[in-house]
Design a protein around this motif. Structure first.
Motif, PDB file in Angstrom:
ATOM      1  N   TYR A   1      73.772   7.915  16.268  1.00 30.43           N
ATOM      2  CA  TYR A   1      74.288   7.873  17.648  1.00 30.43           C
ATOM      3  C   TYR A   1      73.538   6.811  18.456  1.00 30.43           C
ATOM      4  O   TYR A   1      72.789   7.134  19.393  1.00 30.43           O
ATOM      5  CB  TYR A   1      74.117   9.243  18.317  1.00 30.43           C
ATOM      6  CG  TYR A   1      74.409  10.417  17.417  1.00 30.43           C
ATOM      7  CD1 TYR A   1      75.705  10.661  16.943  1.00 30.43           C
ATOM      8  CD2 TYR A   1      73.399  11.303  17.033  1.00 30.43           C
ATOM      9  CE1 TYR A   1      75.982  11.745  16.116  1.00 30.43           C
ATOM     10  CE2 TYR A   1      73.664  12.387  16.207  1.00 30.43           C
ATOM     11  CZ  TYR A   1      74.949  12.602  15.752  1.00 30.43           C
ATOM     12  OH  TYR A   1      75.201  13.678  14.939  1.00 30.43           O
ATOM     13  N   PRO A   2      73.721   5.538  18.128  1.00 29.20           N
ATOM     14  CA  PRO A   2      72.924   4.491  18.787  1.00 29.20           C
ATOM     15  C   PRO A   2      73.119   4.423  20.294  1.00 29.20           C
ATOM     16  O   PRO A   2      72.202   4.007  21.015  1.00 29.20           O
ATOM     17  CB  PRO A   2      73.410   3.204  18.102  1.00 29.20           C
ATOM     18  CG  PRO A   2      74.726   3.547  17.474  1.00 29.20           C
ATOM     19  CD  PRO A   2      74.653   4.989  17.114  1.00 29.20           C
TER      20      PRO A   2
ATOM     21  N   GLY B   1      64.047  13.474  12.599  1.00 28.86           N
ATOM     22  CA  GLY B   1      65.314  13.784  13.257  1.00 28.86           C
ATOM     23  C   GLY B   1      65.675  12.763  14.313  1.00 28.86           C
ATOM     24  O   GLY B   1      66.836  12.365  14.453  1.00 28.86           O
ATOM     25  N   LEU B   2      64.663  12.307  15.063  1.00 34.33           N
ATOM     26  CA  LEU B   2      64.911  11.320  16.113  1.00 34.33           C
ATOM     27  C   LEU B   2      65.380  10.000  15.519  1.00 34.33           C
ATOM     28  O   LEU B   2      66.302   9.362  16.032  1.00 34.33           O
ATOM     29  CB  LEU B   2      63.640  11.115  16.936  1.00 34.33           C
ATOM     30  CG  LEU B   2      63.784  10.248  18.186  1.00 34.33           C
ATOM     31  CD1 LEU B   2      64.736  10.882  19.193  1.00 34.33           C
ATOM     32  CD2 LEU B   2      62.415  10.015  18.829  1.00 34.33           C
ATOM     33  N   ARG B   3      64.756   9.597  14.419  1.00 35.03           N
ATOM     34  CA  ARG B   3      65.174   8.346  13.776  1.00 35.03           C
ATOM     35  C   ARG B   3      66.592   8.462  13.222  1.00 35.03           C
ATOM     36  O   ARG B   3      67.388   7.513  13.302  1.00 35.03           O
ATOM     37  CB  ARG B   3      64.184   7.973  12.665  1.00 35.03           C
ATOM     38  CG  ARG B   3      62.854   7.478  13.186  1.00 35.03           C
ATOM     39  CD  ARG B   3      62.106   6.695  12.131  1.00 35.03           C
ATOM     40  NE  ARG B   3      61.636   7.539  11.048  1.00 35.03           N
ATOM     41  CZ  ARG B   3      60.460   8.144  11.027  1.00 35.03           C
ATOM     42  NH1 ARG B   3      59.638   8.023  12.069  1.00 35.03           N
ATOM     43  NH2 ARG B   3      60.089   8.864   9.997  1.00 35.03           N
ATOM     44  N   ARG B   4      66.917   9.620  12.667  1.00 36.79           N
ATOM     45  CA  ARG B   4      68.274   9.830  12.158  1.00 36.79           C
ATOM     46  C   ARG B   4      69.285   9.798  13.301  1.00 36.79           C
ATOM     47  O   ARG B   4      70.366   9.205  13.183  1.00 36.79           O
ATOM     48  CB  ARG B   4      68.352  11.165  11.408  1.00 36.79           C
ATOM     49  CG  ARG B   4      69.726  11.489  10.830  1.00 36.79           C
ATOM     50  CD  ARG B   4      70.170  10.424   9.860  1.00 36.79           C
ATOM     51  NE  ARG B   4      71.455  10.761   9.236  1.00 36.79           N
ATOM     52  CZ  ARG B   4      72.211   9.882   8.603  1.00 36.79           C
ATOM     53  NH1 ARG B   4      71.825   8.615   8.501  1.00 36.79           N
ATOM     54  NH2 ARG B   4      73.351  10.254   8.063  1.00 36.79           N
ATOM     55  N   ALA B   5      68.934  10.408  14.436  1.00 32.09           N
ATOM     56  CA  ALA B   5      69.817  10.376  15.610  1.00 32.09           C
ATOM     57  C   ALA B   5      70.022   8.939  16.087  1.00 32.09           C
ATOM     58  O   ALA B   5      71.116   8.568  16.529  1.00 32.09           O
ATOM     59  CB  ALA B   5      69.234  11.230  16.731  1.00 32.09           C
ATOM     60  N   GLY B   6      68.976   8.118  15.985  1.00 29.70           N
ATOM     61  CA  GLY B   6      69.100   6.719  16.375  1.00 29.70           C
ATOM     62  C   GLY B   6      70.101   5.968  15.530  1.00 29.70           C
ATOM     63  O   GLY B   6      70.826   5.099  16.031  1.00 29.70           O
TER      64      GLY B   6
END
Length: 393
Positions: free
Chosen positions: A87-88, A79-84
């Motif tokens: 939403y950079p 999830g954190l990688r997808r958020a990166g």
């Protein structure tokens, strides 16, 4: 009971690396970083917490409308990688481990002005820490499925925290269950998944020949077998059929009859391939663009509850779900997405493939209903008092 929960969690920490099932079911779950209270750029923001990849995708309308006043936590590394990627510019990190001293230190340092918890991620120490510090907590697009309801009913100590939180429910059904659990401030706002916007650019995919394409999205064990059987039965009438299978957990291994090609091997599907397996993360929603029919996984085997049909509906694709779509039945009904038993699939999909007008009517009906029911994020922002300048598009 609250401190017993903390003690149990503390004792369990040395065994976390052994809990491989967490990785299989929800993505990687890092441990060391969860003891940190550091959150560069996160102080004083509206903090949105979501679980993993799918949930990170769904909160996009809220993140976009909060325009720089938002920070994100996730439960999984996936999830954190997808958020990166999505939403950079937004501050983001893993949610701290739910030990009260760790959570309290984090909240005191970050001081979010509000905490928005997407759907129903219940973390007792987070709720207690927020209420102790006077930080408002909102469950947004809140849901209470059957399994969650039965589990939470056993923990009476949570009622003291629930009654101080706001529950902005996705449906009247979830609202009634939230009230039974002890939430006092309950409002129905609708399902945030309805505010989904399809990607402006779709992932590249070249399919050779003129083929009918069925995409099975977010499949679970047992559903690949169903897709495989169905493929060869349909292929008798539609010899150019291609079945695309996107498993919910990309690392999971499964067998398929016939000729198989994986997306990591090629972005081009030659003629003669029976199954194209999407073993990449975060591309399924865009790949629905290439489908003639979409079948939503997690709904033909019990114990999962189904997955989100909006992503395919938004591409104006005829979409069906299975009889075990417990977590999405209301959404399916709202969007006129048929819920079918396994034995009904062959005839129904065959009818859609044979009759383009019937297929178009189903897709158009769902698409029209989806467009009419959007606006959930605006209702949420209005209720939490953040609509102001952030509501402008």
């Amino acid at each position: 009971m609250f401190w017993l929960y903390n003690l149990f969690l503390l004792i369990s920490i040395p065994f976390f690396p052994l809990l491989k099932f967490l990785t299989r079911k929800r993505g990687e779950v890092s441990l060391i970083r969860r003891f940190s209270s550091s959150f560069p750029g996160g102080r004083g923001k509206v903090l949105i917490h979501s679980s993993s990849v799918g949930e990170v995708n769904t909160i996009k309308p809220l993140v976009d409308k909060l325009r720089g006043e938002v920070a994100i936590t996730t439960f999984t590394d996936y999830g954190l990688r997808r958020a990166g990627k999505l939403y950079p510019a937004v501050p983001k990190r893993l949610l701290p481990i739910d030990l009260y001293p760790v959570v309290l230190r984090f909240l005191k340092k970050v001081r979010p002005r509000k905490i928005l918890i997407y759907e129903t991620e219940i973390w007792p120490s987070l709720l207690k820490g927020a209420t102790d510090l006077g930080i408002p907590v909102y469950f947004v697009s809140g849901k209470v499925g059957e399994r969650t309801f039965r589990r939470l009913k056993r923990f009476n100590f949570l009622k003291g925290y629930f009654e101080k939180c706001y529950f902005l429910s996705r449906s009247s059904y979830d609202a009634e269950r939230a009230k039974e659990l002890g939430f006092k401030k309950v409002t129905v706002v609708g399902d945030l998944k309805l505010d989904y916007s399809p990607p402006r650019e779709v992932p590249p995919l070249e399919i050779e020949g003129k083929r009918k394409v069925i995409i099975w999205g977010s499949t679970h064990p047992g559903e690949e077998e169903i897709a495989g059987e169905l493929h060869f039965k349909l292929k008798k009438s539609f010899p150019n059929l291609l079945t695309v299978i996107a498993p919910r957990h990309v690392g999971r291994k499964f067998e398929l009859p016939g000729k198989v090609l994986r997306r990591s091997e090629s972005l081009r599907v030659p003629e003669g391939i029976d199954f194209y397996v999407v073993n990449t993360v975060g591309e399924l929603s865009g790949l629905y663009y290439y489908a003639d029919l979409c079948v939503i996984g997690g709904s033909f085997v019990p114990g999962i509850g189904g997955h989100n049909p909006v992503e395919s509906v938004a591409f104006r694709k005829p979409t069906v779900m299975g009889e075990f779509s417990d977590d999405f039945k209301e959404l399916a009904l709202e969007l006129n997405v048929p819920i079918l038993r396994r034995e009904e699939l062959l005839q129904f999909l065959s009818s859609l493939l044979k009759n383009p007008e019937l297929s178009s009517d189903l897709a158009g009906s769902s698409f029209k209903l989806w467009k009419e029911k959007r606006g959930v994020s605006d209702r949420i922002l209005s209720l939490i008092g953040e609509e102001g300048e952030f509501k402008r598009d």
